[in-house]
Design an enzyme around this catalytic site. Structure first.
Site, PDB file in Angstrom:
ATOM      1  N   ARG A 150       3.497 -10.438   6.551  1.00 58.87           N
ATOM      2  CA  ARG A 150       4.931 -10.256   6.825  1.00 58.87           C
ATOM      3  C   ARG A 150       5.257  -9.451   8.074  1.00 58.87           C
ATOM      4  O   ARG A 150       6.426  -9.308   8.426  1.00 58.87           O
ATOM      5  CB  ARG A 150       5.599  -9.603   5.615  1.00 58.87           C
ATOM      6  CG  ARG A 150       5.584 -10.530   4.423  1.00 58.87           C
ATOM      7  CD  ARG A 150       6.446  -9.995   3.312  1.00 58.87           C
ATOM      8  NE  ARG A 150       5.972 -10.533   2.044  1.00 58.87           N
ATOM      9  CZ  ARG A 150       6.452 -10.210   0.863  1.00 58.87           C
ATOM     10  NH1 ARG A 150       7.422  -9.337   0.774  1.00 58.87           N
ATOM     11  NH2 ARG A 150       5.971 -10.728  -0.232  1.00 58.87           N
ATOM     12  N   PRO A 170       0.811  -1.220   0.000  1.00 59.76           N
ATOM     13  CA  PRO A 170       0.000   0.000   0.000  1.00 59.76           C
ATOM     14  C   PRO A 170       0.844   1.269   0.000  1.00 59.76           C
ATOM     15  O   PRO A 170       1.663   1.475   0.889  1.00 59.76           O
ATOM     16  CB  PRO A 170      -0.807  -0.105   1.290  1.00 59.76           C
ATOM     17  CG  PRO A 170      -0.576  -1.481   1.812  1.00 59.76           C
ATOM     18  CD  PRO A 170       0.702  -1.963   1.233  1.00 59.76           C
ATOM     19  N   GLU A 171       0.666   2.072  -1.036  1.00 64.26           N
ATOM     20  CA  GLU A 171       1.260   3.409  -1.097  1.00 64.26           C
ATOM     21  C   GLU A 171       0.097   4.397  -1.026  1.00 64.26           C
ATOM     22  O   GLU A 171      -1.025   4.006  -0.720  1.00 64.26           O
ATOM     23  CB  GLU A 171       2.067   3.578  -2.397  1.00 64.26           C
ATOM     24  CG  GLU A 171       3.193   2.566  -2.515  1.00 64.26           C
ATOM     25  CD  GLU A 171       4.008   2.717  -3.797  1.00 64.26           C
ATOM     26  OE1 GLU A 171       4.050   3.819  -4.362  1.00 64.26           O
ATOM     27  OE2 GLU A 171       4.602   1.718  -4.232  1.00 64.26           O
TER      28      GLU A 171
END
Length: 260
Positions: A103, A2-3
DNA sequence: ATCTATTCCTGGCTGC
DNA sequence: TGCAGCCAGGAATAGA
């Protein structure tokens, strides 16, 4: 990963559902999420608003702000199904918000004002005026790719959108920022805004795990011109897209359209 | 000021 | 089919 456009999409899907809702309970399944800081006491407090600040999602309460950064694989899902990667859960009046993160690069931070790591970020690329962007670029001697990834310089751009913007602006990722002409710097500002707005309009890029709070994918990955396209022809000139490493990041560009 | 390397983490990929 | 080894990368951090 996500940016800015993905986080904006998530915030737009969360805000109408959570604004005004009261927290009943908060559970952290992975202590790592808070990076050792004490868990915020949210039960009984209501969310005043949900906003985006760079890549952070801010939940503002009457007694402070909870900032959530999704890292690489973080997801915020409303009433989603629990997975082995469920890291935290916030139970609201009538719905549950799940923080799922394979992660575990995602993190939350709490502050009675604004978390320090959020407060120190640079301006938002969609808000900074072109002239101010050009002025900010002036005197920066680092590589333009590294600079645009630096959240203290500009908040919200990540690897995908930096590569895409540099291609659209015809700027080589290794170009020295201070050496860009005013014309090029203005062009760069313009394409950053358009690439982000185009991506937001289609729900962001879903290249691995990204989905919004309803589990919907974005489609901007279909419009990527360089990111993840090593060896494929440039849509402008046909030359094969090249991949190099800049600032420890995979960097994709067209050697013909993006000259030093 | 700017750079590099390292750490965190795990699914998915490669090659044998 | 199995398995070891490597890769992706945002941000914090240390050190040059």
């Amino acid at each position: 990963m996500p940016e800015l456009p993905e986080v904006e999409t998530i915030v737009r899907s969360l805000a109408p559902k959570l604004a005004g809702k009261r927290v009943l309970a908060v559970t952290f399944f992975a202590p790592r999420v808070m990076r050792g800081a004490p868990s915020p006491l949210l039960a009984g407090h209501s969310v005043l608003e949900v906003t985006r600040h760079g890549k952070h999602i801010l939940f503002r309460f009457d007694h402070g702000t909870l900032a959530i950064h999704l890292g690489m694989t973080g997801k915020l899902l409303i009433d989603g199904e629990a997975t082995p990667y469920l890291r935290a859960e916030i139970v609201f009046d009538g719905l549950r918000l799940l923080f799922d993160d394979i992660r575990q690069f995602g993190r939350m931070a709490w502050s009675h004002s604004l978390p320090e790591n959020v407060a120190r970020l640079g301006p938002d690329p969609l808000e900074i005026p072109a002239a101010a962007f050009v002025e900010r670029l002036r005197g920066k001697r680092g590589r333009v790719k590294a600079l645009l990834l630096n959240q203290a310089f500009l908040r919200g751009l990540g690897n995908i959108y930096v590569d895409e913007a540099l291609h659209r602006a015809g700027v080589h990722p290794l170009a020295v920022a201070s050496r860009l002409s005013t014309r090029r710097a203005l062009a760069l500002h313009g394409v950053i805004v358009t690439v982000l707005e185009e991506a937001i309009a289609v729900g962001g890029s879903s290249i691995s795990d990204y989905v919004d709070s309803d589990g919907s994918k974005g489609s901007f990955q279909e419009r990527h011109r360089v990111y993840g396209r090593e060896g494929l022809p440039c849509g402008v000139c046909g030359a094969p897209i090249v991949r190099i490493v800049v600032a420890q990041r995979g960097t994709h560009f067209c050697p013909k359209c993006q000259r030093m």
